[in-house]
Each structure stands twice: as C-alpha cells, then as structure tokens.
Design a protein around this motif. Sequence first.
Motif, short mmCIF file in Angstrom:
data_model
loop_
_atom_site.label_atom_id
_atom_site.label_comp_id
_atom_site.label_asym_id
_atom_site.label_seq_id
_atom_site.Cartn_x
_atom_site.Cartn_y
_atom_site.Cartn_z
N PRO B 343 -78.42 -79.53 -13.16
CA PRO B 343 -79.68 -79.30 -13.08
C PRO B 343 -80.28 -78.94 -11.42
O PRO B 343 -80.68 -78.11 -10.98
CB PRO B 343 -80.74 -80.12 -13.45
N GLN B 344 -79.88 -80.36 -10.59
CA GLN B 344 -80.61 -79.71 -9.52
C GLN B 344 -79.34 -78.58 -8.53
O GLN B 344 -80.06 -78.81 -7.62
CB GLN B 344 -80.32 -81.08 -8.56
N ILE B 345 -78.17 -78.23 -9.05
CA ILE B 345 -77.22 -77.29 -8.37
C ILE B 345 -77.29 -76.12 -9.08
O ILE B 345 -78.27 -75.21 -8.75
CB ILE B 345 -76.15 -77.58 -8.72
N GLY B 346 -77.53 -76.04 -9.78
CA GLY B 346 -78.33 -74.79 -11.41
C GLY B 346 -77.56 -73.90 -11.87
O GLY B 346 -77.77 -72.82 -11.76
N SER B 347 -75.77 -73.79 -11.37
CA SER B 347 -74.79 -72.78 -11.22
C SER B 347 -74.89 -73.02 -12.88
O SER B 347 -74.94 -73.68 -13.62
CB SER B 347 -74.22 -73.25 -10.26
N LYS B 348 -74.75 -71.34 -13.24
CA LYS B 348 -74.20 -71.66 -14.90
C LYS B 348 -72.94 -71.74 -14.70
O LYS B 348 -72.45 -72.43 -15.89
CB LYS B 348 -73.67 -69.90 -15.12
N GLY B 349 -71.73 -71.53 -13.23
CA GLY B 349 -70.27 -71.42 -13.99
C GLY B 349 -69.56 -71.50 -12.49
O GLY B 349 -70.72 -71.45 -11.35
N LEU B 350 -68.63 -72.22 -12.49
CA LEU B 350 -67.83 -72.34 -11.09
C LEU B 350 -66.47 -71.54 -11.58
O LEU B 350 -65.61 -71.54 -12.09
CB LEU B 350 -67.57 -73.15 -10.75
N VAL B 351 -66.02 -70.29 -10.83
CA VAL B 351 -64.97 -69.64 -10.66
C VAL B 351 -63.86 -70.05 -9.74
O VAL B 351 -64.61 -70.03 -8.73
CB VAL B 351 -64.82 -67.81 -10.54
N TYR B 352 -62.87 -70.50 -10.21
CA TYR B 352 -61.50 -70.88 -8.82
C TYR B 352 -60.51 -70.00 -8.74
O TYR B 352 -60.21 -69.44 -9.48
CB TYR B 352 -61.69 -72.81 -8.80
N VAL B 353 -59.68 -70.29 -7.67
CA VAL B 353 -58.73 -69.75 -7.69
C VAL B 353 -57.68 -70.48 -7.02
O VAL B 353 -57.97 -71.01 -5.65
CB VAL B 353 -58.68 -67.89 -6.52
N LYS B 354 -55.94 -70.78 -7.48
CA LYS B 354 -55.24 -71.57 -6.95
C LYS B 354 -54.63 -70.54 -5.90
O LYS B 354 -54.05 -69.44 -6.57
CB LYS B 354 -54.67 -71.93 -7.63
N CYS B 355 -54.28 -70.79 -4.52
CA CYS B 355 -53.37 -70.20 -3.61
C CYS B 355 -52.27 -70.98 -4.28
O CYS B 355 -51.89 -72.05 -3.31
CB CYS B 355 -53.91 -70.62 -2.73
N ASN B 356 -51.60 -70.23 -4.82
CA ASN B 356 -49.85 -71.05 -4.96
C ASN B 356 -48.97 -71.18 -3.56
O ASN B 356 -49.66 -69.48 -3.47
CB ASN B 356 -49.25 -70.73 -6.10
N GLU B 357 -47.67 -71.76 -4.34
CA GLU B 357 -47.16 -72.06 -2.69
C GLU B 357 -46.66 -71.06 -2.54
O GLU B 357 -46.03 -70.53 -2.12
CB GLU B 357 -46.48 -73.32 -3.01
N ASP B 358 -46.10 -70.41 -3.90
CA ASP B 358 -45.16 -69.33 -4.22
C ASP B 358 -45.87 -67.55 -3.63
O ASP B 358 -45.02 -66.23 -4.22
CB ASP B 358 -44.59 -69.26 -5.52
N GLY B 359 -47.17 -67.83 -3.44
CA GLY B 359 -48.32 -66.85 -2.94
C GLY B 359 -48.72 -66.14 -3.99
O GLY B 359 -49.23 -64.92 -4.44
N THR B 360 -48.56 -66.51 -5.81
CA THR B 360 -48.71 -66.14 -6.35
C THR B 360 -50.09 -66.55 -6.72
O THR B 360 -50.81 -68.06 -5.84
CB THR B 360 -49.35 -66.01 -8.04
N PHE B 361 -51.20 -66.08 -7.52
CA PHE B 361 -52.47 -67.21 -7.40
C PHE B 361 -52.93 -67.60 -9.30
O PHE B 361 -52.27 -66.91 -10.22
CB PHE B 361 -53.41 -66.29 -7.76
N LYS B 362 -53.84 -68.71 -9.37
CA LYS B 362 -53.59 -68.77 -10.69
C LYS B 362 -55.51 -69.47 -10.74
O LYS B 362 -55.91 -69.83 -9.94
CB LYS B 362 -53.98 -70.05 -11.36
N SER B 363 -55.96 -68.23 -11.53
CA SER B 363 -57.44 -68.10 -11.83
C SER B 363 -58.16 -68.16 -12.71
O SER B 363 -58.23 -68.39 -14.36
CB SER B 363 -58.60 -67.17 -11.17
N THR B 364 -59.88 -68.29 -13.12
CA THR B 364 -60.08 -68.79 -14.44
C THR B 364 -60.73 -67.49 -14.59
O THR B 364 -61.69 -67.10 -15.28
CB THR B 364 -61.89 -69.71 -14.14
N VAL B 365 -60.82 -66.56 -13.99
CA VAL B 365 -60.88 -64.65 -14.03
C VAL B 365 -59.72 -64.09 -13.98
O VAL B 365 -59.63 -62.91 -14.03
CB VAL B 365 -61.92 -64.55 -12.86
#
Lengths: 584, 584
Positions: B343-365
């Motif tokens: 509540p004291q931060i109050g964001s609805k959610g968080l989008v994250y993106v993992k930058c994989n070692e092989d140059g690809t990405f894995k994200s929540t979006v």
Amino acid sequence: MYRTNNCGELRIEHVGREIVLSGWVQKIRDKGFMMWIDLRDRYGITQLIFDETYTPKELMEKARGCGREFVIKATGTVVERSSKNPNIPTGDIEIKVTELEILNKSEVPPFTIEDETDGGDELRMKYRYLDLRRNPVKKGILLRHKMAQEVRKYLDGQGFVEVETPVLIKSTPEGARDFVVPSRVHPGEFYALPQSPQTFKQLLMVAGYDRYFQIVKCFRDEDLRADRQPEFTQIDCEMAFVEREDILNTFEGLAKHMFKTIKNVEFQGDFPRMSYQKAMELYGSDKPDIRFDMHFNDLTETVKGKNFPVFDSAEFIAGICAKGCGEYTRKQLDELVLFVQKPQIGSKGLVYVKCNEDGTFKSTVDKFYNNDDLKIWAQKMNAAPGDLLLVLAGTKKQTTSALCELRLEMGERLGLRDKNKFCPLWVVDFPLLEWDEESKRFFAMHHPFTSPVKEDIGLFETNPGDIRANAYDFVVNGVEVGGGSIRIHDEKLQSTMFKTLGFTPEEAQAQFGFLLNAFKYGAPPHGGIAFGFDRWTAMFAGNDTIRDVIAFPKNNAAKDVMIDSPATISNEQLKELSIKIDQK
Amino acid sequence: MYRTNNCGELRIEHVGREIVLSGWVQKIRDKGFMMWIDLRDRYGITQLIFDETYTPKELMEKARGCGREFVIKATGTVVERSSKNPNIPTGDIEIKVTELEILNKSEVPPFTIEDETDGGDELRMKYRYLDLRRNPVKKGILLRHKMAQEVRKYLDGQGFVEVETPVLIKSTPEGARDFVVPSRVHPGEFYALPQSPQTFKQLLMVAGYDRYFQIVKCFRDEDLRADRQPEFTQIDCEMAFVEREDILNTFEGLAKHMFKTIKNVEFQGDFPRMSYQKAMELYGSDKPDIRFDMHFNDLTETVKGKNFPVFDSAEFIAGICAKGCGEYTRKQLDELVLFVQKPQIGSKGLVYVKCNEDGTFKSTVDKFYNNDDLKIWAQKMNAAPGDLLLVLAGTKKQTTSALCELRLEMGERLGLRDKNKFCPLWVVDFPLLEWDEESKRFFAMHHPFTSPVKEDIGLFETNPGDIRANAYDFVVNGVEVGGGSIRIHDEKLQSTMFKTLGFTPEEAQAQFGFLLNAFKYGAPPHGGIAFGFDRWTAMFAGNDTIRDVIAFPKNNAAKDVMIDSPATISNEQLKELSIKIDQK
C-alpha cells in the motif's frame, strides 16, 4: 563577491591593495569637494574617501546619496591617511573608492547607532536588531559566544559528555511556576518546560554517564524582577562517584579556566570557603561580596540596658565599621539614613557613631550612651579614630537584610566594589529545609533531591529544620553565579525527604515515581552544580543586568516587544488543542 | 574516595598497583571456590576476582550477595590474568579484591543490559535510564557529544558566532503546527515554540552579526512518523554578504571536517551537485542515494502503441536496469511484485524483462512485445546480457515515487547501500513554490523567506510555479542532512512573495511585520543552512532511526513513557493561565 576583507583588518601594510568592503554607513562627512564615509561591520570601521579631484562626479553623487545605516559595497584601493586616527585599529589607512554599490537603503533609524545612544529602553527593545548593532551590546553577545566555547572546551577536556535533555517534560508542583504546553494528540494533557534538567541529569547518572554537562535553556513563569527572564540559560553539570570535594575542585577548575581565558585573571591557591551560617553572621547574606570586609558586629548584648527604647526592645542590634568615614558630613549621613529608610530596605532609622581623631565619639544616641559606652562599641567593632560606626536594630531578619544592603552601599561609596576585581567564594552547608509559616510545612531550600550532610540524617526524626544540606553556592563579588549539591541516591532517603516536604507516598510516586523507580536499579552516588550563564556573562561583561548579554530578551512584562509576543492564536488552533480561553 | 581509576583503563603495565574501582555489576560467575565479577562503567569493563584460597570468607560472601546492576566499590590489586580475554582492552588483567562496598543495590532489571537485549521498544523507553547503559545506545550518545564539539570547533574557527535565539516566540500560521504556551501574565495570549530560529537568524544578519550558528532545539507539533520527534535539534547557520557559492563552500568545509574527524573519511575535490529537476528525472527523488546509479529511464514514448492497455493508458512509463539480476528466480521476482504492490508503494503491478545471456529476452509482457521490441528497451536502458529490467507505469507522480522505492530496494538487495560508504551531494535549484490543489494557492516549498533565482524574478507576474528558488539541500546516501537558501533581503521582494502566498498586506504585517520592518533599516544580502543534527548523528552512528541518538526520546504518540508526559495539570494551574479544557 561582496568583500575581500572586513572593515576591521586593513592596516598600513595593505596600502596599494585593491579591495572590496561591504558594511553599514556609520557616518558621512561632506565637505563638498571631499567626502568621507565611515563603513562599519562586525569587525570594525574603515574610512572611505571620495575626492572630486579624482572621484568621478557620478560616484561622488552616489556616495552623497547614502544615508546612515545604508548597506553598501565599496571597491577601491587602500591608501595611507594624511591625518591618522590613533583611536581605531584601521586609523592609518583609508579606501580611495572606485566603485560603489548600494546593496540596501535604510530609513533613518529610530535611535542613533552609537555607544551612547539616544534611544530609551522600550524603543531599543522594539528595534532590537538595531540595538544589537551598537558596540556595548555587540561586545556582550560576542563575549557570551567566547564564554560558551571555553566552557565546553574545558568540560569536554575533563571527560564531561554533553547530553541534550528534553524541553517538553512534565509539570511538577514543587518549585516555581511552570510554563505548560497543551498536547494536541492527548486532549486535556500538557507538557511543561523545564525549570532545570535536574531529574534528567540525575537519571543520566543512574544511566552511568558519570560526567554530564549542557548549556541549556530553562524556563520559569515568575513575576519578573529586574534581573530575571522567563527563559534563561544554565551551565548544567552532574558527576557520579564523587563527594563534595571532587565537585568543588572540578568546578573551581572550570571557574579558574574562565577567569584566565576570558578576563586574564589568575588565582593562586584555592578559592575561600565559608559556611552559610558564617556568611549570614558576618555579612547577612548567603552570597557575600568579599571584595571588602566591613563585617557585621553583633551588639545585641553590648548595648542593651541603657534606657534607649529602640535598642532595648530590639531582637537584634548590629553594626558595621566604615573605615575612614568619621569625617562624613551631615548631608552624607542624612543620605545614609534615607537609604536605610527606603521601603525596599525598611529600617526605621540608623544610629551612627563618629570616632573622632582625639579619641572621643559623636553619636546620634549621645543622650543614652556616654563616651565610655561608645568606646566599648568601638572596641567591639575594631574601630580606629576616623572611622564611622553604623548600627541598625529591629527584628533579626529585617536588621540583617538591611545591614547587608547598607554594607554594600558603603562598599560602593568607598569604591571597594571594583568591577575588575574578582573575589570568588564557595558558600557551603546551607540549611536543607525552610519552614513556611503560611502553609505550615517545610520547603526544600535548594530542591527536594539535595542530600543532607551525613551526620545530620538522624535529625529528620527530631529536628528537620536543623539539617544541613550537602549543598554549595559559587559566589563572585556578591553574585550567586552557581549552586549545587550532592544528591540523594538512596530510594529510602528520598522517600523520607518527600515525606518531610509533606508529600504523601502517592503524591511522591505520581510526581517523581520515575526517579524513585530509577533509584531501585543501581543509582550511584552523585552530585552536581548549575551556573547561571546569563549572570556569569553579565558579570564578565561588567553589565549590571543580564538583558544585554541576551540577544533577544523579554521585557519586565515577559513580552518580546519586537515580535509582539505573546499574542492571540486562532480559534482553529485552540480547538485543535482542546482548550478554551477562560474569560472569567 | 570512590575510585582511583575507571573500568576501561587498566592494562598489563599496571600490574601490582593498588586501585579502587566503582561501577555496576555486569555479570557474576560463581564456581564456588572462585568468583568473578565483571565491573562496568562508562569507560569499559574490568574483571574482579575472588578466590577462597586468599579471599576472606566474609568478603567472598559479600561478593556472592551482589546481583546484576548493583553499584559497588572494589579496592584491590591489579594482577595479570591467567587466561586472558583479547576481546576487551582490559583483558590482560584482573583485580584481586581486598575490600568491597555495596554502594547501592539493584532490583533485577526488566531487561538485560547487553548489546542484544530481550527488552521490547516500549519497555526500554519506560526504563530509558537502563537502556542508556547498553553499549549500542551509549555509543550513539557519546558520538553525538563528539559531533557537537567538532561542529562548534569548526564553525568557531571560521568566525561564526554562537547566539542563543529565544524559545518563547510567536505562533505563525505558515508551515507545520506550532506548540503553544499560554501566558499567565497576558490572559488569552500565547507564546509559541520555534519550528526553527529562521526569522531570528535573519534579524541577526540585519544586526550585522554576519556569521551565526547555534545547535538548537526546534519543535513541530506533527503527527509523528517513524523518524520524527516533536522536539529535534538543528545545526542552524546563517551568513551575510554571501552568494550561494560562499555558503556551499563554507558548509562543504564543515561536512568534510565532520567526515574526517568523526568517520576518518577524506574527500578529494568538491562534492557533486545536481539540480532538483535532474534528481527527479534520474532518481525520482530530491534526495537521491547516489552510492549507486541505477537511474530511471523514461520509456513513455518507446513502449506505447503495442496494444498493451496498461502502458497505452499510462501517463508515465519508466524503468531501471538491475545489473546482473537476470538470473532472479520466480520467487525473487514475485517478491519484487509484492514489494511494489504494498500500500505505501501503491503500484498495480511490475513489468520485468530478463536479458538472457544469449541475447534473447524473457518478459512478463511477451504477449505484446517481441524480442526486437525488448531489445530497444534494453538499448535505451544500457542493459547487458544478465541484467534485469524493471518497469513501472501509471501517473507521473505515483510511478516516479514507486520506482524510486524500487530502485532503493534493488540497491539494498544488491548490497550497494553500504553504511560505511558516504556519497554526499548538493541538490540545488528547487522550485520556489508548490501549488496546493485543495486550497488553490501556492505554498513556499522551503519557507517564505527563500530568495528566487535572480533570473526568475520576472516570473512572479506570469508563472510563479516555474520560479526556481536559490535553495540547496545537502544529501548524503539518500538522506537529507541539511537544507537552506539565499534569503530575500529586500522588503519589496518579500512583500511580493507574501502576496504570491496569498497573504494580504495586513496579514503579512501582522505575522512578519518585525521582519519586514527590519528590512527597512539596512538588511544585508544573506543566506544560510540548517542541518538535522539528530539525523546526521544517526547516519554517522549507522542507525536507521534518530531515536537512539537522543537521550530521552518520545514515542510515536509524542509521549515520554518514562516520566509519563504529557499529563494533566491542576485546576489552579489552568485557572492561573486563564484556560479551560474544551471537553467537546
């Protein structure tokens, strides 16, 4: 850049240097073709010179446009003065100004900013920021700064820890009236401002801090006398694992350090000590001015039985011997009679005896006492031919206090109270308790935490009024500069003390439960002292009142007339604080 | 005599010496035929030894009768220990006791007097005098003492004058709530306790004192947050004839002196400076913790238009790049999501993106953004393989503050917020005014006496909200340690400021007439700064809260639970003060 130098530091060796000064216009002298401005700042005064032979007309006009107390910035060259002023440190030089900037104008101040000003007390209080510009006030404020630094330097060097105690504390019925602060969060409840950090410094001893000090604001809601302020400053100190001797030695060290660093006065050997009883007996005061002796002589037994009704009916008769005043004129003697009859002194009259050079005596009571009688007086008072004996009679209390005042007055008249001579004194062994006839109870003479002298503890049962306190005052030139005591550190003894002061155990618990409680968990033996910092500073400044060593003092009605405080507050504030004005 | 030495100073070279120690019983170990007492005072711990082979039985029994926190006095001889304790400075020796005196007993303390204690917060507050005996608290109090001495030593050396400003002043509606003090002598009127000596220090500049400082108690009647106290201490400073540069240099000097003398940390070159605008842009905070970078990246323009409704509807989208966190587990990532949803931060959610070692990405979006899209994000954010991108979206205000918290959390997790590393920073050019939607008026961001930046003065007419203040904050490790400004010294500009803040000329005159008046009599250009002394000390002590560097703090309900304050006062007191409790 507003300045390269200040107005107090340029000397003959700076001649030729390009400088910038900023400050206030102290004085302008305008001879038409030449002009001088005395520029003032905290550090001194430097003379600016404008001369139409080399100063551009525009600049000349700008300088002419300045008034007293204008804030200006002057750029120019240091030159040697043709006519030097030996009265100021910068008097060998002046500034040939090449640029002038008016940083701020000033209206004509309501009084002159000079050592001797034309402003009355209230006016100077209202414009305190202008009064603070005057040298005599500035000196006091700068002295206070220096004293504060030296106090801390010394005590820090002695291993004392500076600890800030709280300002929002709790009201206690003992002692003077508290200032209180309504709590918004706890409706109907109040904080109180401390009259001193007494209980907190004792708790710090319980906490093991062993050597504590603080230069701290204290508050007393009293009807103000000349030398009192509702807020004042104490040098507050406490030590654990000490006896009286340790405390006196330690703070004698502090006092000597202050005398040396501030007044350049060195003392050989220990400060003298005197018991309260002796001080009262000899000088009728618990803070005797011992710059001169002129001690009391008790004549009660000596002078009775000669049919002089005033003496025969008096509880106490005592006199002082004013050396070399035997030649006082009628006018001088009448002045003394009027002095003792002033309402604040309150004597009915004054008996005097002139010790003539030929060994005879001339007194106001020749009708009752012959030459032989008076010779006995003179012998008792160690008088020599040429001396004057001054004798008062009445109740013990009134006579003592009146003779004390008369002694000080005579000291003053004889020039025996030189402000530059310092005679420190420890007064010790005060009574622990004072009986109050009105409320028929004892009050603590110092405060309820003062320890009795060990040998006197038994007297709680039999004669509490005779108990001596393990207390001491530090007196200089008749001014009580500091005072303190060894404290009670034993819960039982503290309870006995509260009982003697008329507290029920419940009341003691309600008011001082935290302290009594603390004493259950290993309280060490401890004691301390507090110095009146305002008063000490005023004494070192040579001021008679503390007001001018306080930057923003309040007047005798506890008002700050500059900011116009106290003042009404808004209804919202009152409502938030859950209080109402009681219109009566 | 209670002691010849303290409990922290005896060493192997003192073996054979006859000594006396006094202190508290820290611990007793009783082996029957042998006993040891750890004796503690402010300076350390010394071990006392009792051995039935040479200790008289009576003394043995006396020692056995001692309990924890008893106050005792021990006389004896320094001897070398057979088994030394390298963990304490006195560990090579012990005292063969010949005499023992119990100076005061102690009940069993309600919690252990150890570095790690079993006492809860409120219990320790109630018995603060016992908590103050514990090392971690004692260290803070002693550190505070040392810091106070060093502050004064430095400022005194720089020509600053310590001046005490009054505590009983006048309530002003601007700023936080005042504590007020009813006047007895002036019924219906009140003093107020100062929230800061602001106006008085400005008057001192008008008075020509040119360099002022004071370590001073200030008061704010606010609803308390974790790190606030109703009374707190400021290092309060002001200078005349200065520009911002002079002030920053002078107090950077003070800060460096403190870092050097207290923490033995030396800084090369100037402290960095950052504009308020830049600080908000890069770190979402006007007091950024720059021990690590991990700055904000504005993605608002980059990520829109891919049919991800959360982003498309957001006012502001921004992210941070957490170096080397690309391998975070699901659990760790879930923790971060929960963190921003608190509540004291109050964001609805968080989008994250993992930058994989092989140059690809894995994200929540991944549903909305393909690898090429995410590559652009990564480029914008200077991310390398193995990094983790954390992106928040929403309103500008909420997103900024939430991302700021997330950044600090990541700094914490990555160990980038080392308490022994200090990164000072000047934040400058704050906005002068803040618009308040509710009351439809401007408030002073700093206070109403803050000068605008010269170039912005014209904006009073057109766009007051854009005016930059000539103000600065001193920030260390994300903590605002100090703040100040160049002040207005011109009566007209001050009147304009009051007008902009919605004061009528009459209101301005009623509240600040004395200051406006003072400005008529030659006010010099001036400015200053105030440091939060409690906070600075807490930081140097490595404490998270200021409470433990205050000897007698209040709790979160502004209560002193030890002395039980605030409390009710007597009806006589209320009557004398002409106030009544408003029962409501």
